[in-house]
Design a protein around this motif. Structure first.
Motif, PDB file in Angstrom:
ATOM      1  N   LYS A 122      23.770  41.247  42.250  1.00 52.80           N
ATOM      2  CA  LYS A 122      24.212  40.495  41.076  1.00 52.80           C
ATOM      3  C   LYS A 122      25.093  39.319  41.481  1.00 52.80           C
ATOM      4  O   LYS A 122      25.941  39.459  42.361  1.00 52.80           O
ATOM      5  CB  LYS A 122      25.006  41.444  40.164  1.00 52.80           C
ATOM      6  N   LYS A 123      24.883  38.224  40.845  1.00 52.47           N
ATOM      7  CA  LYS A 123      25.724  37.073  41.170  1.00 52.47           C
ATOM      8  C   LYS A 123      27.138  37.363  40.721  1.00 52.47           C
ATOM      9  O   LYS A 123      27.370  37.930  39.646  1.00 52.47           O
ATOM     10  CB  LYS A 123      25.174  35.836  40.439  1.00 52.47           C
ATOM     11  N   MET A 124      28.073  36.983  41.545  1.00 50.27           N
ATOM     12  CA  MET A 124      29.438  37.346  41.205  1.00 50.27           C
ATOM     13  C   MET A 124      30.119  36.300  40.345  1.00 50.27           C
ATOM     14  O   MET A 124      29.762  35.123  40.341  1.00 50.27           O
ATOM     15  CB  MET A 124      30.227  37.571  42.457  1.00 50.27           C
ATOM     16  N   ALA A 125      31.103  36.754  39.622  1.00 56.46           N
ATOM     17  CA  ALA A 125      31.774  35.883  38.676  1.00 56.46           C
ATOM     18  C   ALA A 125      33.202  35.563  39.097  1.00 56.46           C
ATOM     19  O   ALA A 125      33.741  34.536  38.703  1.00 56.46           O
ATOM     20  CB  ALA A 125      31.782  36.538  37.288  1.00 56.46           C
ATOM     21  N   VAL A 126      33.794  36.427  39.873  1.00 49.22           N
ATOM     22  CA  VAL A 126      35.170  36.153  40.300  1.00 49.22           C
ATOM     23  C   VAL A 126      35.276  36.316  41.811  1.00 49.22           C
ATOM     24  O   VAL A 126      34.469  37.000  42.436  1.00 49.22           O
ATOM     25  CB  VAL A 126      36.187  37.120  39.641  1.00 49.22           C
ATOM     26  N   GLU A 127      36.276  35.673  42.333  1.00 52.65           N
ATOM     27  CA  GLU A 127      36.471  35.748  43.777  1.00 52.65           C
ATOM     28  C   GLU A 127      37.960  35.891  44.045  1.00 52.65           C
ATOM     29  O   GLU A 127      38.773  35.247  43.393  1.00 52.65           O
ATOM     30  CB  GLU A 127      35.940  34.454  44.386  1.00 52.65           C
ATOM     31  N   PHE A 128      38.302  36.720  45.014  1.00 46.82           N
ATOM     32  CA  PHE A 128      39.715  36.946  45.331  1.00 46.82           C
ATOM     33  C   PHE A 128      40.099  36.155  46.562  1.00 46.82           C
ATOM     34  O   PHE A 128      39.344  36.090  47.512  1.00 46.82           O
ATOM     35  CB  PHE A 128      39.958  38.431  45.607  1.00 46.82           C
ATOM     36  N   LYS A 129      41.275  35.587  46.500  1.00 46.19           N
ATOM     37  CA  LYS A 129      41.727  34.893  47.694  1.00 46.19           C
ATOM     38  C   LYS A 129      43.215  35.149  47.876  1.00 46.19           C
ATOM     39  O   LYS A 129      44.008  34.955  46.960  1.00 46.19           O
ATOM     40  CB  LYS A 129      41.468  33.398  47.533  1.00 46.19           C
TER      41      LYS A 129
END
Lengths: 230, 265
Positions: free
Chosen positions: A2-9
């Motif tokens: 699934k394409k992701m919607a959020v990313e953590f940095k």
């Protein structure tokens, strides 16, 4: 996947959650919830900011965002950042490509053999996978691995990585001073006069049909991973 | 109950037999009951180095094959009351003895002696396997040459595989002047590759050749540098902490002169 919607940095200032462009709000919440649950233990109780990019959120939406974070982790929401132009919403290093594929790049899986001693003259290993040595590989000893070779010590003997033809295999050692290095079908040998022992960790890889040796610095290693797709 | 120590090297001619003779005499001089076992069957020469050749009646093969009791084959040294030799057979070869027989023999001798020193033949074949079979620990002799160090490394690996870890190293025939000029492997170079504990450094000394030919181990000679080095190894074997000789300084006549006239050193 699934394409992701959020990313953590994670940065010095704390953790930031970037909300990618072109994703609906409910989808975003669902993805955030799922990812927080997966990694709640990893994140611990850090402060977190949410960068929503070009979205204009209502107070109610902001509220729901904070609730999702609180309910699914021990993170402490510290603010919601909006960046109307949207371009800065992605962390700079990852602007290209999809997160998942970036994560997979540079990862290699397979059988590994860990040897927790020094290989001495006359001792040899032939292993259909990666070989890790915690010790030295002395002159007269040899490692033949179908995958990569990592030596946490000095290689003075023979190392053959990618023995079944994998030209992307590499040999890494804290001190790389082998009698002979082979990767796949390429062979190189030590110069006839004794070169001084390198004073840093190095890795050997194939480029242009030759074995090249480069120092391992975090940057160089990362670059080679990207370039060679090791 | 005594202890069996095998002296081995892999490569031939690095000084195993000389080391066995000297360590044996050194241990006996410090009131230990010692037996030297020549495991180099077919190429015996420990008896020659000890000056005991003419007293041999029975040998090691006679003992393991039951033609005599071990006591009958033991030769008491002519100078040191506590020192004995069990000579090798000259007319047989390595296959005349099995590791099990050697193990049994060593056990027998350990009941009687404080130290059983086994002189191992060169090589890694049956003679080597026999020699290490009954040993509790090992001393490895090497010289500062790449070939000797390479073989020592191989031997350490084989000893570890045989369950004999913790071997200690004797570096023989160091020539300080050559090391200083960079023409000889340094002790540190050797230790870096072999990565085992050092028990002694023996300087190259012509007195060893003289004493070997006379059958009088140099360890008993008070004024020889190499004799002192062997005495130090003996004390380390007995568990004493003995600092390593500064061979670089002692042998440097010029260095000593400089020191005397105050140019540092």
């Amino acid at each position: 996947m699934k394409k992701m919607a959020v990313e953590f940095k994670g940065t010095k200032g704390g953790l930031t959650i970037y909300c990618l462009e072109g994703v609906g709000f409910s989808e975003l919440l669902a993805d955030l919830e799922q990812r927080l649950r997966q990694r709640a233990a990893f994140f611990g109780e850090a402060e977190v900011r949410v960068n929503v990019g070009g979205r204009e959120l209502t107070e109610e939406q902001k509220e729901r965002l904070v609730t999702v974070i609180r309910e699914n982790s021990r993170l402490k929401p510290a603010g919601i950042v909006m960046q109307p132009d949207g371009s800065a919403a992605l962390p700079p290093a990852r602007r290209r490509g999809d997160f998942e594929s970036l994560q997979l790049e540079g990862l290699k899986e397979g059988r590994s053999l860990v040897i927790k001693r020094t290989l001495r003259s006359g001792q040899g290993i032939h292993f259909p996978g990666h070989v890790v040595v915690l010790g030295d590989v002395n002159p007269g000893a040899e490692i033949i691995a179908e995958g990569d070779i990592f030596v946490f010590g000095t290689i003075r003997g023979i190392a053959h990585a990618g023995a079944r033809g994998d030209r992307k295999a590499s040999v890494v050692a804290l001190r790389l001073s082998p009698t002979q290095l082979r990767i796949a079908d390429v062979i190189s040998r030590a110069p006839d006069e004794n070169p001084p022992l390198p004073d840093q960790a190095e890795y050997a890889y194939i480029a242009d049909d030759r074995i090249l040796i480069a120092a391992i610095t975090t940057k160089a290693a990362a670059a080679s991973v990207r370039k060679e797709g090791v | 109950m005594g202890e069996a120590i095998v002296i081995t090297s892999g490569k031939g001619g690095v000084g195993k037999t000389t080391a066995v003779a000297n360590l044996g005499v050194g241990l006996a001089l410090l009131a230990n009951k010692v037996v030297l076992v020549d495991a180099d069957i077919g190429l015996r020469n420990l008896d020659v180095v000890m000056g005991l050749e003419n007293r041999i009646v029975y040998d090691l093969v006679d003992v393991v094959e039951g033609r005599c009791r071990s006591k009958q084959a033991l030769i008491r040294d002519k100078r040191y009351d506590l020192l004995y030799l069990l000579p090798a057979a000259q007319t047989r070869d390595k296959s005349a003895v099995s590791p099990e027989q050697m193990k049994k023999l060593c056990e027998e001798l350990k009941a009687e002696f404080d130290f059983v020193l086994v002189d191992c033949p060169a090589g890694i074949e049956q003679g080597f396997r026999n020699a290490i079979a009954g040993a509790d620990r090992a001393l490895i002799v090497t010289t500062p040459e790449v070939s000797a160090v390479r073989d020592a490394d191989r031997i350490i690996g084989l000893l570890e595989a045989a369950g004999l870890s913790g071997a200690r190293l004797i570096i023989n025939r160091i020539r300080p002047d050559m090391v200083r000029r960079g023409d000889m492997m340094d002790i540190d170079d050797i230790l870096e590759i072999l990565a085992i504990d050092l028990i002694g450094i023996i300087p190259d000394d012509e007195r060893i050749i003289v004493s070997t030919n006379r059958g009088e181990p140099v360890v008993a000679a008070d004024n020889a540098l190499s004799g002192q080095a062997f005495r130090n190894i003996v004390r380390r074997l007995l568990g004493e902490e003995v600092p390593f000789q500064d061979i670089y300084r002692q042998s440097s006549w010029f260095g000593r002169l400089k020191k005397i006239i105050g140019l540092g050193g």
